[in-house]
Design an enzyme around this catalytic site. Structure first.
Site, mmCIF file in Angstrom:
data_model
loop_
_atom_site.group_PDB
_atom_site.id
_atom_site.type_symbol
_atom_site.label_atom_id
_atom_site.label_comp_id
_atom_site.label_asym_id
_atom_site.label_seq_id
_atom_site.Cartn_x
_atom_site.Cartn_y
_atom_site.Cartn_z
ATOM 1 N N ARG A 134 0.833 -1.200 0.000
ATOM 2 C CA ARG A 134 0.000 0.000 0.000
ATOM 3 C C ARG A 134 0.870 1.253 0.000
ATOM 4 O O ARG A 134 1.314 1.730 1.029
ATOM 5 C CB ARG A 134 -0.922 -0.004 1.228
ATOM 6 N N ARG A 162 2.028 -6.550 -9.795
ATOM 7 C CA ARG A 162 2.446 -5.947 -8.526
ATOM 8 C C ARG A 162 2.641 -6.986 -7.422
ATOM 9 O O ARG A 162 3.109 -6.648 -6.330
ATOM 10 C CB ARG A 162 1.429 -4.897 -8.075
ATOM 11 N N HIS A 215 0.180 3.540 -10.478
ATOM 12 C CA HIS A 215 -0.757 3.954 -9.420
ATOM 13 C C HIS A 215 -0.018 4.755 -8.339
ATOM 14 O O HIS A 215 0.123 4.312 -7.196
ATOM 15 C CB HIS A 215 -1.367 2.682 -8.838
ATOM 16 N N GLU A 228 -2.586 8.832 -11.168
ATOM 17 C CA GLU A 228 -2.105 7.651 -11.875
ATOM 18 C C GLU A 228 -1.973 7.900 -13.376
ATOM 19 O O GLU A 228 -2.897 8.411 -14.004
ATOM 20 C CB GLU A 228 -3.056 6.478 -11.639
#
EC number: 5.1.3.15
Length: 268
Positions: free
Chosen positions: A70, A92, A151, A248
């Site tokens: 995160r 990811r 992101h 993003e």
């Protein structure tokens, strides 16, 4: 969290384990950075001329192998959102290889490769660290026409006292499922998830930290802006939304081809 040195690759570059996840640490005259090999994900970047981190990382991030990290710049690929499983793609969550690095007096290049189990190249990332940060993503899966979102979680002193400038004036509001006309400058004080048509440049005015963050998008088709506000989000504290905003660089409606997608970040 357990941090363990695994290998010193160069005087300026070392490999650590953060709990279960291998992380590169760069300490150089141009600044410091940390990159998780899970996801080839930048999780920290502090240029030499600044004091605060440019990217935001959750203070409660557990660094568990196979779980999304995160913060930083997660690579959402080969799909965006819930188009497939897992959400935002598998890139990811998988280990990328550091295939080469070039450390010079005023610039550092790091190259990462994602491969299949049969050693077929899936995607390549080059990160360049100087007075600015540049990420270039190259897709090799032309037949699949994948999607991509870089992101990026930006770190700000207080989101309610920050401005996001030079945005397009039309957006698709994911929360209302409607196309909307919006001002080019926005202050976030509620849950926001908007998909804009891409332009080339946005600016974050980080009032508390007395800096501006310039974001340049290359070969993007959309820009996504997101802040969950008080909504419960995995690996984020109740107050985490106060110091972050996601802007993003994305290719969602227009699928990826051979031309790389780039992101450049400058701090003033």
């Amino acid at each position: 969290m357990e941090v363990k040195l695994i290998k010193q690759l160069a005087p300026e570059l070392a490999l650590y384990h953060y709990n279960d996840i291998p992380v590169l640490a760069l300490k150089h005259a141009v600044g410091t950075a940390k990159i998780s090999l899970q996801g080839a994900q930048l999780i920290s970047w502090i240029p030499a001329h600044t004091e605060q981190d440019v990217v935001w990382l959750s203070e409660i991030e557990p660094f568990n192998k196979g779980e999304a990290i995160r913060g930083g710049i997660p690579i959402c690929y080969p799909w965006f959102g819930k188009t497939g499983t897992p959400s935002h793609g598998y890139a990811r969550l998988q280990l990328w290889q550091l295939v080469s690095y070039d450390i010079q007096a005023d610039v550092v290049y790091l190259n990462f490769l994602l491969e299949t189990e049969n050693a077929e190249s899936v995607a390549h990332i080059e990160m360049t660290f100087s007075e600015e940060f540049h990420l270039e993503f190259t897709n090799y899966c032309i037949e699949q026409e994948p999607q991509l979102a870089l992101h990026t979680y930006f770190n700000v002193g207080d989101i309610s006292q920050s401005e996001i400038q030079q945005l397009p004036t039309t957006t698709f509001n994911v929360l209302t499922q409607q196309q909307e006309t919006v001002p080019p400058t926005r202050v976030v004080n509620e849950y926001v998830e908007c998909i804009y048509p891409a332009n080339e440049r946005n600016v974050i005015v980080d009032t508390i930290n007395q800096r501006t963050i310039e974001i340049l998008h290359e070969n993007a088709s959309e820009i996504v802006m997101w802040n969950p506000w008080h909504n419960e989000t995995s690996a984020m504290s109740e107050e985490g939304h106060n110091t972050m905003i996601c802007i993003e660089t994305a290719r969602i409606s227009e699928r990826l081809a051979e031309k790389p997608v780039g992101l450049t970040i400058r701090v003033k």
